[in-house]
Design an enzyme around this catalytic site. Structure first.
Site, PDB file in Angstrom:
ATOM      1  N   HIS A 249      35.731  52.676  57.354  1.00 35.60           N
ATOM      2  CA  HIS A 249      36.303  53.615  58.340  1.00 35.60           C
ATOM      3  C   HIS A 249      35.441  53.691  59.587  1.00 35.60           C
ATOM      4  O   HIS A 249      35.922  53.524  60.695  1.00 35.60           O
ATOM      5  CB  HIS A 249      36.468  55.011  57.739  1.00 35.60           C
ATOM      6  CG  HIS A 249      37.764  55.193  57.025  1.00 35.60           C
ATOM      7  ND1 HIS A 249      38.967  55.138  57.678  1.00 35.60           N
ATOM      8  CD2 HIS A 249      38.046  55.423  55.720  1.00 35.60           C
ATOM      9  CE1 HIS A 249      39.948  55.328  56.807  1.00 35.60           C
ATOM     10  NE2 HIS A 249      39.416  55.491  55.607  1.00 35.60           N
TER      11      HIS A 249
ATOM     12  N   GLU B 287      34.842  64.637  49.561  1.00 30.83           N
ATOM     13  CA  GLU B 287      36.231  64.544  50.015  1.00 30.83           C
ATOM     14  C   GLU B 287      37.071  63.773  48.986  1.00 30.83           C
ATOM     15  O   GLU B 287      38.104  64.243  48.535  1.00 30.83           O
ATOM     16  CB  GLU B 287      36.249  63.820  51.373  1.00 30.83           C
ATOM     17  CG  GLU B 287      37.628  63.664  51.972  1.00 30.83           C
ATOM     18  CD  GLU B 287      37.639  62.740  53.183  1.00 30.83           C
ATOM     19  OE1 GLU B 287      36.650  61.991  53.382  1.00 30.83           O
ATOM     20  OE2 GLU B 287      38.648  62.743  53.909  1.00 30.83           O
ATOM     21  N   HIS B 288      36.616  62.565  48.643  1.00 29.47           N
ATOM     22  CA  HIS B 288      37.295  61.740  47.628  1.00 29.47           C
ATOM     23  C   HIS B 288      36.354  61.575  46.446  1.00 29.47           C
ATOM     24  O   HIS B 288      35.220  61.134  46.622  1.00 29.47           O
ATOM     25  CB  HIS B 288      37.595  60.336  48.163  1.00 29.47           C
ATOM     26  CG  HIS B 288      38.405  60.309  49.418  1.00 29.47           C
ATOM     27  ND1 HIS B 288      37.842  60.138  50.657  1.00 29.47           N
ATOM     28  CD2 HIS B 288      39.742  60.428  49.621  1.00 29.47           C
ATOM     29  CE1 HIS B 288      38.793  60.151  51.577  1.00 29.47           C
ATOM     30  NE2 HIS B 288      39.961  60.330  50.983  1.00 29.47           N
TER      31      HIS B 288
ATOM     32  N   ASP C 228      45.412  57.192  49.797  1.00 23.27           N
ATOM     33  CA  ASP C 228      45.463  57.225  51.257  1.00 23.27           C
ATOM     34  C   ASP C 228      46.867  56.957  51.786  1.00 23.27           C
ATOM     35  O   ASP C 228      47.231  57.463  52.840  1.00 23.27           O
ATOM     36  CB  ASP C 228      44.535  56.129  51.831  1.00 23.27           C
ATOM     37  CG  ASP C 228      43.109  56.602  51.971  1.00 23.27           C
ATOM     38  OD1 ASP C 228      42.863  57.811  51.803  1.00 23.27           O
ATOM     39  OD2 ASP C 228      42.234  55.759  52.261  1.00 23.27           O
TER      40      ASP C 228
ATOM     41  N   HIS D 293      45.560 109.344  59.872  1.00 23.35           N
ATOM     42  CA  HIS D 293      46.000 108.606  58.681  1.00 23.35           C
ATOM     43  C   HIS D 293      46.365 109.609  57.581  1.00 23.35           C
ATOM     44  O   HIS D 293      47.388 109.459  56.898  1.00 23.35           O
ATOM     45  CB  HIS D 293      44.887 107.687  58.161  1.00 23.35           C
ATOM     46  CG  HIS D 293      44.712 106.425  58.953  1.00 23.35           C
ATOM     47  ND1 HIS D 293      44.227 106.387  60.237  1.00 23.35           N
ATOM     48  CD2 HIS D 293      44.946 105.122  58.621  1.00 23.35           C
ATOM     49  CE1 HIS D 293      44.177 105.129  60.665  1.00 23.35           C
ATOM     50  NE2 HIS D 293      44.602 104.344  59.694  1.00 23.35           N
TER      51      HIS D 293
ATOM     52  N   GLN E 216      35.783  53.213  51.948  1.00 24.57           N
ATOM     53  CA  GLN E 216      35.351  54.319  52.809  1.00 24.57           C
ATOM     54  C   GLN E 216      34.463  53.800  53.919  1.00 24.57           C
ATOM     55  O   GLN E 216      34.615  54.167  55.079  1.00 24.57           O
ATOM     56  CB  GLN E 216      34.546  55.379  52.018  1.00 24.57           C
ATOM     57  CG  GLN E 216      35.383  56.287  51.178  1.00 24.57           C
ATOM     58  CD  GLN E 216      36.564  56.843  51.925  1.00 24.57           C
ATOM     59  OE1 GLN E 216      36.394  57.522  52.916  1.00 24.57           O
ATOM     60  NE2 GLN E 216      37.757  56.519  51.472  1.00 24.57           N
TER      61      GLN E 216
END
Lengths: 443, 443
Positions: free
Chosen positions: A273, A338-339, A372, A431, A270
């Site tokens: 990135h 996230e992961h 991934d 209505h 990670q």
């Protein structure tokens, strides 16, 4: 080879104020940058009013491409196929396997995740249900330049195609004309229908409003820089968008039975990135945390992206000693990563306790990087704690539902009386009258 | 009783430039109002920093309530039950039937629309799937004052509870302390857990950030005015939100076999919502369109909300003569209406041709107002052509998914080689190494 210890922030769950420290260390959703937003508003207005002409001018300005028509910015299907055909055998085969597995997973998802129409009939003949239809046309933004990710093309385009979207339009900037053959090959493999070499807010505007050459789409998905994110926010409502992605995150829960080198490398994967990516380890075993630290020092020097990894780990990583694995799961729910990797002897036991995570990777062999690229599930996942309320990108993002209501004459009698009472209670007499008119005994 | 003819815009599909005229007459997604947005930014920042104190001050300023603690703004469950218990028998029974039918429909939806976990195993023992979990805590915004709609409480709270949301927090402004007993009764019936009498951007801020007394939620749903909409847009990302609703719309496709009075009243029942609401009729039969015009003139004078209806019809309605029913369906797909009524002898035949609509009401007995109150499907529907890419509010809006990935040792061998190749192709070497480390024959 130097083996300097990286100064990673260490916490224990018994520290005073631990929970506040933890939550304030997590990534926040990307804030709007007013300067970027103002530039984006101008670009979108230009594309909306001048169409092709604006796209040509802005692509010249930002990517230094000289063309006289937007048609020259389109890459033909033949060129996409050629890019695929000229890959090395190894790359072709890897891309084939990944595409096939991503497709298989999403086909299963289409069946399981309720992407089908349904209806039921009541005793009086009234029929209720939902009709599911794919979106007509979808735009996929693919970043160009340094960070060109063919895997992103697969992950965004394949679910759309599995959902039944008729036309997938991809945009990818090619600064100075540099095209990435792997990205084009992935577009070919995923069944992308048209590709334009445009990027930035101007590409988002072209997809949202349509131009003389570029057709307007119903939804825009895919990652991009701050300009792309701001443009997507601005056109949301006119078209659908996916989540605005923040920096990537991994949370590893380890019970101490893992190979510390494997855990260290998963944290690296990670961190590499970008500098803002976040890697967190939760572990009840102080000795194992120390072993991971040693592995980090040992393995870092051999990584080509060690500068990025070192900055990310120093500024963003956390090594947290917890009381036990149950507490690790509880903290993991607060983080909503996230992961989430569960590197433990009994991963399912702990996975059962997890409520919030984008993807859960179970067991020692399930490195996040397999997910991934080629395990099959989508790698577009909710970041910045949004896994509390949102899901991985999926087939369900490319379909929508229409309620189906067919009230029988008998049903209109019972429902009409109820609707009439409630409508009068809300002061909406038309209505009420619309329901009453269908009664045999008019009220 | 006067019977003046309302000047409604009439078109035929053969008019030159018909499609452009039509599309430019449709409602657009609500644009941001800069002044409102600036005020909302200030209010949100105040609530974020001062919490309860800001909520008390702003509720005093906007709703003229004098309290010294936010606890005084909470309505107890006993009070909610009392509101229900003291309804008239007719209102109680109507609300009961509506709640029961809405619950039954959404329970069916939970089963059919893929709100369950699933998993499959591959030959090498690798297991892939998705885990479905409800959101922990949801906030529901309910407008107060003039337009207080108990049906909205049912439509927002029941799907959340069916999804399994543990805590539903409702906010409803009570200007000058005026409480609507039907709204409170609906909260009781829907199982709302806590109710605070706060509104506006300050209520959205309190739900998003949390205060000392009001817990923060994971998602905020429900309709509101321009301040509420702007606040929801601003907190999106920190929490989930539903769609930003625009003015209500109805599109009626009629084959000429309906009672023109019924069609006229169905057009009224959208028009009476507000001056910006839009009613459109598509019909191949010029004589039937004329009959509907006559019905409109005849029925309008008896409507209590005739001023609103007349303004809405004059400014926004369209009566469109089409070539045939197939063309009507094609035009309906371009309009992508919130409510689509198919008033025809064979409604299913035409419904099959519809791709884009929030809800489809089939047959002469299915007035849109039955769907608004008690048919069962949700009345929170996509407006302003967003039915091209979004769905009715549903159980699926209150769950989220986590990918589940457990790669076996054997699976890690085949997938690892693929991931390694692709990761190197993207220049992410730590990703590659994490996969390679799990190979028995280390690359």
């Amino acid at each position: 080879m130097s083996s300097v210890r990286i100064p990673i922030k260490c916490l224990t769950s018994q520290d005073p104020g631990f929970r506040e420290t933890l939550l304030s260390s997590l990534s926040l959703p990307m804030a709007d940058d007013e300067a970027i937003d103002a530039a984006v508003v101008r670009i979108l207005a230009d594309v909306k009013s001048r169409g092709d002409e604006a796209v040509i001018a802005l692509t010249h300005q930002f990517d230094r491409l000289n063309v006289t028509s937007v048609a020259q910015l389109e890459i033909s299907r033949q060129e996409l196929k050629l890019a695929y055909d000229t890959l090395s055998a190894e790359q072709k085969s890897a891309l084939d396997v990944a595409a096939q597995r991503v497709r298989a997973y999403h086909e299963r998802q289409k069946i399981e995740a309720g992407c089908h129409s349904w209806e039921y009939e009541e005793a009086d003949g009234t029929r209720l249900g939902q009709k599911v239809t794919p979106l007509d046309r979808v735009g996929i933004y693919v970043p160009g330049g340094k960070a060109a990710y063919p895997s992103s093309v697969l992950m965004n385009a394949i679910p759309a195609k599995v959902a039944g979207v008729k036309e997938v339009i991809m945009v990818v900037p090619t600064p100075d004309g540099a095209r990435n053959p792997l990205v084009l090959a992935a577009a070919h493999l995923s069944g992308v229908d048209r590709v334009f070499t445009i990027g930035g807010a101007q590409a988002v505007g072209a997809l949202a409003y349509g131009t003389q050459t570029i057709p307007s789409v119903d939804k825009i998905v895919g990652p991009g820089n701050a300009f792309v994110a701001a443009a997507k926010r601005r056109v949301f409502g006119l078209v659908g968008i996916d989540m605005i992605a923040g920096p990537s995150e991994i949370l590893v829960i380890a019970d101490g039975t893992s190979n510390p080198d494997w855990v260290a490398m998963d944290l690296f994967s990670q961190a590499e990135h970008d500098e803002l990516a976040q890697s967190i380890l939760l572990c009840p075993d102080a000795q194992f945390i120390e072993q991971v630290q040693v592995s980090i020092s040992k393995l870092l020097p051999e990584m080509p992206r060690r500068k990025v990894i070192e900055t990310s780990l120093t500024n963003r990583a956390l090594l947290i000693q917890v009381e036990d694995m149950s507490q690790a799961c509880e903290i993991a729910n607060a983080i909503a990563a996230e992961h989430l990797e569960i590197c433990a002897a009994e991963p399912r036991k702990w996975a059962d306790m997890i409520r919030h995570a984008g993807a859960i990777f179970m067991g020692h062999y399930t490195s996040e990087s397999l997910g991934d690229y080629c395990a099959g599930p989508n790698h577009v996942l909710p970041t910045a704690r949004t896994a509390r309320f949102s899901s991985p990108l999926g087939v369900y993002d490319f379909i929508k539902r229409s309620s189906m209501i067919e009230v029988s004459e008998a049903g209109a009698q019972t429902l009409g009386a109820v609707a009439s009472t409630l409508a009068h209670g809300e002061g909406l007499q038309a209505h009420a009258r619309a329901a009453e008119m269908r009664l045999k005994t008019v009220l």
